[in-house]
Design an enzyme around this catalytic site. Structure first.
Site, PDB file in Angstrom:
ATOM      1  N   LYS A  54      -6.320  46.400  74.572  1.00  0.00           N
ATOM      2  CA  LYS A  54      -7.690  46.007  74.921  1.00  0.00           C
ATOM      3  C   LYS A  54      -7.674  44.912  75.981  1.00  0.00           C
ATOM      4  CE  LYS A  54      -9.558  47.341  70.421  1.00  0.00           C
ATOM      5  NZ  LYS A  54      -9.928  46.960  69.049  1.00  0.00           N
ATOM      6  N   GLN A  98     -10.419  41.822  65.201  1.00  0.00           N
ATOM      7  CA  GLN A  98      -9.706  43.072  64.931  1.00  0.00           C
ATOM      8  C   GLN A  98      -9.675  43.346  63.423  1.00  0.00           C
ATOM      9  OE1 GLN A  98      -8.711  45.228  67.210  1.00  0.00           O
ATOM     10  NE2 GLN A  98      -7.754  46.647  65.802  1.00  0.00           N
ATOM     11  N   ASP A 121     -18.502  45.173  69.393  1.00  0.00           N
ATOM     12  CA  ASP A 121     -18.137  46.291  68.513  1.00  0.00           C
ATOM     13  C   ASP A 121     -19.395  46.990  67.960  1.00  0.00           C
ATOM     14  OD1 ASP A 121     -15.382  46.859  68.105  1.00  0.00           O
ATOM     15  OD2 ASP A 121     -15.122  44.981  66.997  1.00  0.00           O
TER      16      ASP A 121
HETATM   17  N1  GUN Z   1      -9.863  48.457  63.949  1.00  0.00           N
HETATM   18  C1  GUN Z   1      -9.848  49.793  64.135  1.00  0.00           C
HETATM   19  N2  GUN Z   1     -10.849  50.172  64.967  1.00  0.00           N
HETATM   20  C2  GUN Z   1     -11.492  49.031  65.313  1.00  0.00           C
HETATM   21  C3  GUN Z   1     -12.604  48.773  66.170  1.00  0.00           C
HETATM   22  O1  GUN Z   1     -13.215  49.664  66.760  1.00  0.00           O
HETATM   23  N3  GUN Z   1     -12.968  47.473  66.276  1.00  0.00           N
HETATM   24  C4  GUN Z   1     -12.323  46.473  65.628  1.00  0.00           C
HETATM   25  N4  GUN Z   1     -12.761  45.226  65.800  1.00  0.00           N
HETATM   26  N5  GUN Z   1     -11.285  46.683  64.829  1.00  0.00           N
HETATM   27  C5  GUN Z   1     -10.871  47.962  64.688  1.00  0.00           C
END
Ligand code: GUN
Length: 295
Positions: A54, A98, A121
């Site tokens: 990311k 995360q 998100d």
């Molecule tokens: N863990 C797995 N997918 C995601 C996501 O889309 N966002 C976040 N913050 N954590 C994740």
């Protein structure tokens, strides 16, 4: 293989190119570079890889990133304090915690603490509610990636029967919410579907999945969707990423389903690259909104 391959990797590069141009224009007008703050609690190797990807994707298109690693045993109070600090920081436009968090931490309370204007998100209840009412502030990243993948490959969603397998808060529920809307900000005919949302307690799953014009698998079980569960000619989108002895596989038994579907996403290289791309799009949107720009 007879199905058309829906290539997420190439599409992600195209959209990232568009976002890089937008980020540069924003900087030229305002001298502001969008900034994404990421928080990672503990040292789960898969989460490390996701965060690294990311952040690298951000830097490549002119979005800055800031990373806060926290120890696996961090207290809820400390984590909430850090989120408050990022909420108040005028240089930060997006905040991503995360998931999954270690068990001792209250995931929902942590997500609720993020300023909804920085919630890239789209997990905050305010943003979930806005999406549900058809006036989204941010589109959730993985569902948005699925819709972009269909739309930009010329696959109409309007009027279709979409069967989603999996009811998670991250994919299944928000995806259903997007697809049933009357209008989509993604483009014409990118919503207005008839949606069936299936889950672990669904009876006669195969009878339902075989009715799908578009079948979306988001259950987190390796190669769960078999050829017998798919109607010949259906479009199949695989959201799963499962690590097994043979390597990475999706939620769809790719080789056999690709023989009967009309189009299918690979794993890796399907929805995954688009999820990260939509996070970049949301960070840009957040920066514009916070700066006070409308377009
Ligand atoms: N863990 C797995 N997918 C995601 C996501 O889309 N966002 C976040 N913050 N954590 C994740």
């Amino acid at each position: 293989m007879t199905a058309r391959l829906l290539d997420g990797k190439t599409l992600a590069e195209t959209i990232r190119g568009e976002l890089a141009v937008e980020a540069e224009r924003l900087f030229a007008r305002t001298s502001v570079r969008p900034c994404l703050a990421t928080i990672l609690v503990g040292d789960d190797p898969a989460s490390h890889v996701y965060i690294r990807n990311k952040r690298a994707a951000c830097e490549k298109i002119g979005i800055t990133s800031r990373h806060l690693p926290l120890a696996a045993d961090v207290s809820a109070a400390r984590l909430l304090t850090e989120i408050e600090r990022l909420n108040a920081d005028r240089e930060v436009h997006g905040i991503l915690v995360q998931l999954p968090l270690p068990e001792h931490l209250p995931t929902q309370a942590v997500l609720d603490a993020i300023d909804p204007r920085k919630d890239v998100d789209a997990f905050h209840p305010t943003n979930v509610g806005l999406l549900s009412q058809g006036r989204p502030r941010f589109l959730p990243c993985t569902p948005h990636g699925c819709v972009q993948l269909l739309h930009r490959n010329g696959i109409e969603i309007a009027g279709k029967h979409v069967v989603v397998v999996g009811r998670s808060d991250i994919v299944g529920k928000p995806l259903a919410s997007m697809l049933i809307q009357k209008h989509s900000t993604v483009g014409p005919n990118a919503a207005d579907a008839t949606v069936t949302l299936c889950h672990s307690r669904t009876r006669d799953l195969t009878q339902l999945t075989r009715q799908a014009d578009i079948l979306i698998a988001a259950i987190g079980r390796p190669e769960f969707i078999r050829a017998a569960m798919v109607r010949p000619g259906a479009v199949v989108v695989d959201v799963g990423i499962n690590r097994i002895d043979r390597g990475l596989v999706g939620d769809v038994a790719f080789d056999e389903v690709a023989e009967i579907a009309s189009a299918i996403t690979p794993v890796p290289g399907g929805v995954g690259p688009l999820t990260v791309t939509m996070l970049l799009a949301n960070t840009l949107t957040a920066a514009r909104e916070i700066i006070g720009e409308v377009a």
